[in-house]
Design a protein around this motif. Structure first.
Motif, short mmCIF file in Angstrom:
data_model
loop_
_atom_site.label_atom_id
_atom_site.label_comp_id
_atom_site.label_asym_id
_atom_site.label_seq_id
_atom_site.Cartn_x
_atom_site.Cartn_y
_atom_site.Cartn_z
N ALA B 172 -17.24 32.61 19.13
CA ALA B 172 -16.33 33.18 17.90
C ALA B 172 -16.51 32.86 16.70
O ALA B 172 -16.87 33.20 15.60
CB ALA B 172 -14.80 32.83 18.44
N GLU B 173 -17.15 31.34 16.83
CA GLU B 173 -17.60 30.62 15.59
C GLU B 173 -19.18 31.37 15.14
O GLU B 173 -19.25 31.45 13.97
CB GLU B 173 -17.76 29.05 15.98
N SER B 174 -19.95 31.54 16.06
CA SER B 174 -20.89 32.26 15.64
C SER B 174 -21.03 33.51 14.78
O SER B 174 -21.47 33.95 14.25
CB SER B 174 -22.22 32.51 16.95
N ASP B 175 -20.00 34.29 15.51
CA ASP B 175 -19.65 35.52 14.90
C ASP B 175 -19.11 35.44 13.71
O ASP B 175 -19.36 36.29 12.67
CB ASP B 175 -18.47 36.18 15.82
N MET B 176 -18.39 34.44 13.47
CA MET B 176 -17.63 34.21 11.97
C MET B 176 -18.63 33.71 10.95
O MET B 176 -18.72 34.34 9.99
CB MET B 176 -16.83 33.11 11.92
N ILE B 177 -19.73 32.84 11.44
CA ILE B 177 -20.69 32.40 10.64
C ILE B 177 -21.47 33.78 10.12
O ILE B 177 -21.88 33.89 9.04
CB ILE B 177 -21.65 31.65 11.18
N HIS B 178 -21.98 34.53 11.37
CA HIS B 178 -22.50 35.86 11.07
C HIS B 178 -21.70 36.60 10.21
O HIS B 178 -22.36 37.19 9.09
CB HIS B 178 -22.81 36.40 12.51
N LYS B 179 -20.42 36.90 10.06
CA LYS B 179 -19.68 37.74 9.18
C LYS B 179 -19.59 37.13 7.68
O LYS B 179 -19.68 37.84 6.75
CB LYS B 179 -18.41 37.95 9.73
N GLN B 180 -19.71 35.64 7.80
CA GLN B 180 -19.84 35.13 6.53
C GLN B 180 -21.12 35.55 5.81
O GLN B 180 -21.26 35.82 4.52
CB GLN B 180 -19.65 33.65 6.33
N GLN B 181 -22.05 35.47 6.47
CA GLN B 181 -23.64 35.59 5.95
C GLN B 181 -23.59 37.04 5.49
O GLN B 181 -24.46 37.55 4.66
CB GLN B 181 -24.62 35.20 7.03
N MET B 182 -22.75 38.11 6.00
CA MET B 182 -22.90 39.52 5.97
C MET B 182 -22.25 39.70 4.76
O MET B 182 -22.30 40.80 3.90
CB MET B 182 -22.28 40.32 6.90
#
Lengths: 375, 319
Positions: B172-182
């Motif tokens: 979930a954390e990896s997903d969140m970081i990815h969304k932030q970077q998007m």
């Protein structure tokens, strides 16, 4: 040749009697402990289920004691257990152990293969020797079952907490040491007497319930049901909370059903399958169908609750777990699932057991208040 | 004569909560503390904070619950030591008598309790996964630089929550970081996280449970209005957060203590507030009796051993 095998509850008493009576030298692995589990988890695939890991630990500890031959059961069907013998052999070989592994597959009507494998373990024996050994092993197995049942009945009424469990330990030791069938019979009688004497003779002496203790049935995967080390001694703990416990699997019944009847080409009991049918009508491997069938049976027998035990990632039990809420709803019996993995803390298990016993007692009181009866 | 009161103590993995309750079941005083891995210190601190209010009452019964219930039980001298599932259910049914579903999310535990006519008929607790519990939310709030108290409000500001995989806290954390970077907005990410955690809870802890309203949402995480909103959206029904949502375990323990003292009669086992100043210490030794190498815990009050546990075989339990 020094034969060893994995532990599963008190099965070692039976297997040891059988092999020794056929003239083999047996190394019983030390009883499973934290050390066993840490050896097992270190060398096993992470996602394999707990039985494989504890088995590996048992083997390593027995090989350290000089065992050179491992006897293991095989299996068929969707449960991964059927592969475990092969996988375990490869793991131990890779670790550099030298040993012979004999995997006995279920006979499925072909007795020859079994006899060949047993012959590899114990050499050639005249038929009457086999018959004698099987009779002795059978007597011990039955005695172990009887004693375990007696301990389950004694625990809610014991005068001192833990007394029934230590009496059971002494009784099992007598059975293990018994040299012939008549000695086994005496050991059984003596053991039953010991288990009677730990109980409070006053009627209704159960600690939690003056009238009658609640009854809880234990169902699930055979290994975690039978091996107290991995199930955090669910049976003892429930018993000491004042619960009458019954298991869906006793080793004798299981052997009678799955080995003996298979061997003799007798018809197996369809009962658990028939009872499970409205909910689960396909073989899903392992004991999935039996878990459902026995839950139905406990409900019909008026039990107050059922606890399902499963090793983490056990597919057959996951299927059963998904079906059990429907059984619970239809038949009005509380059901709880406990999943076991390598955890070393018993806190989580204890919390759930205590909460489940609370639930069961409250629903019993309500049921009685509604029915206006006691008993 | 001073009025009678009941003390409830809930020692959890993350927080230690105490309540003082009168005979009518009203909360007179409550304390919510971080356990910080030192349960004994937390209990002593909590008791000190309660002492002024408690001095005007007579403690008629004490109950403990939570994962540290046994330890807390010997330290305070409990009349009743109960598991947290029963305690939470009792408290919930006390506050909302018609409750049929309790959602409880604490620091590292999450549970669901199904009640009918005030009695528990089914329950479940998270087993091998702690995604969605307070500890994880704390961590993510810190990582995003959002104070945990504002986390929920922020989630409510979102118009288009993003989808985050909620199965595993790490992913979930990896997903969140990815969304932030998007380039997604922080409130959309926070709201998406709440929805993911609710999904995880319902598919995991709530799997196969007959969830019926009225629903009570309690435990530390119930402070998070974003989680409350996400539950309401997922379940399609309003969810009640009780006034004392973060000390419900302690309320349950106090109620159970009252029940027990009434059933048993006689005075409470309470050691008294003066016992607080005693020097309590826990020490551990490894038993070499068998290969289990159990870690046995000794609890000392002054020089006296008042409790001992931890051995599988029970040989050290009596002393």
């Amino acid at each position: 040749m020094k034969i060893t095998f994995a532990h599963m509850g008190n099965l070692y008493i039976t297997v040891k009697a059988l092999l020794e009576d056929l003239g083999a030298e047996v190394v019983v692995p030390p009883m499973p402990s934290k050390r066993t589990l840490s050896i097992g988890s270190r060398y096993s695939p992470e996602f394999a289920c707990l039985p494989l890991k504890v088995n590996i630990g048992n083997y390593v500890e027995a090989l350290e004691l000089g065992a050179d031959t491992i006897a293991m059961a095989g299996g068929v069907g969707p449960c991964r257990f059927g592969m475990y013998g092969e996988v375990q052999r490869e793991i131990l070989k890779a670790l550099g152990y030298e040993f012979d592994m004999v995997i006995i597959e279920p006979p499925q009507g072909r007795i020859r293969h079994v006899l060949e494998q047993v012959g590899r373990l114990v050499g050639r024996n005249p038929m009457r020797k086999y018959v004698g050994a099987v009779r002795l092993a059978w007597a011990k197995m039955t005695a172990v079952d009887e004693l375990e049942k007696a301990a389950q009945r004694a625990r809610p009424f014991e005068r001192r907490r833990g007394a029934a469990t230590s009496a059971l330990g002494s009784a099992l030791k007598l059975v293990d040491e018994a040299a012939g069938i008549s000695q086994v019979r005496r050991a059984l009688e003596e053991g039953q007497e010991m288990l009677r004497s730990v109980q409070d003779p006053t009627p209704g002496a159960s600690r939690r319930n003056p009238e009658s203790p609640p009854r809880i049935g234990i169902v699930g995967e055979v290994y975690v049901v039978l091996e107290p080390f991995v199930n955090f001694e669910v049976e003892r703990r429930l018993g000491e909370m004042g619960v009458l416990v019954e298991r869906s699997i006793y080793i004798g019944d299981w052997v009678k059903e799955h080995v003996f009847k298979d061997f003799m080409r007798l018809r197996k009991s369809r009962r658990p399958y028939d009872l499970a049918k409205p909910y689960l009508c396909h073989f899903v491997g392992g004991h999935g169908v039996e878990t459902v069938g026995h839950t139905v049976e406990y409900a019909r027998r008026g039990f107050d609750g059922v606890i399902q035990l499963a090793p983490f990632t056990c597919m057959p039990e996951i299927v059963a777990q998904d079906v059990l809420p429907a059984v619970s709803r239809d038949l009005g019996i509380p059901v709880m699932t406990l999943v076991f993995d390598e955890h070393s803390s018993d806190t989580g298990v204890l919390t759930r057991l205590e909460a489940f016993v609370d639930l069961v007692e409250r629903s019993r009181r309500r049921r009685r208040a509604r029915d206006g009866t006691m008993g | 004569m001073a009025r009678r009161a009941y003390l409830g103590v809930d020692v959890g993995s993350v927080s230690t909560n105490l309540v003082l309750m009168d005979e009518q079941g009203e909360v007179l005083e409550k304390v919510y503390l971080r356990t910080k891995g030192e349960p004994i210190a937390a209990i002593q601190e909590g008791m000190r904070m309660l002492a002024p209010t408690a001095s005007e009452t007579e403690i008629a019964g004490v109950g403990t619950t939570g994962s540290g219930r046994r330890l807390a039980g010997v330290i305070v001298g409990a009349d009743c030591v109960k598991n947290e599932i029963t305690a939470h259910a009792v408290a919930s049914a006390h506050v909302v008598p018609e409750v049929r579903t309790v959602i409880e999310i604490g620091g590292q535990d999450s549970k669901i309790i199904i009640l009918r006519e005030g009695a528990v008929i089914d329950f479940a607790m998270n087993t091998v996964c702690a995604a969605g519990t307070g500890s994880f939310l704390d961590q993510q709030a810190a990582r995003l630089g959002v104070p945990i108290e504002r986390f929920g409000e922020l989630a409510l500001m979102s118009k288009t929550p993003v989808r985050i995989a909620g199965r595993c806290a790490v992913f979930a954390e990896s997903d969140m970081i990815h969304k932030q970077q998007m380039g997604h907005r922080i409130e959309d990410i926070v709201a998406g996280l709440c929805e993911a955690l609710v999904r995880n809870y319902l598919n995991n802890v709530g799997k196969g449970k007959d969830i019926q309203p009225p629903i009570v949402f309690q435990g530390g995480v119930a402070a998070n209005v974003g989680m409350k909103a996400a539950f309401e959206k997922a379940l399609g029904t309003p969810v009640t957060v009780p006034e004392h949502y973060n000390v419900m375990g302690a309320i349950g323990a106090a109620l159970l203590a009252a029940e027990e003292v009434e059933r048993r009669g006689g005075p409470s086992n309470f050691r008294g507030f003066h016992a607080l100043d005693m020097d309590y210490a826990a020490s551990t030794f490894e038993c070499k009796g068998c290969p289990n190498l159990c870690e046995v815990v000794n609890i000392r009050m002054g020089h006296e051993v008042i409790a001992r546990w931890g051995s599988r075989c029970g040989r050290w339990d009596s002393f």
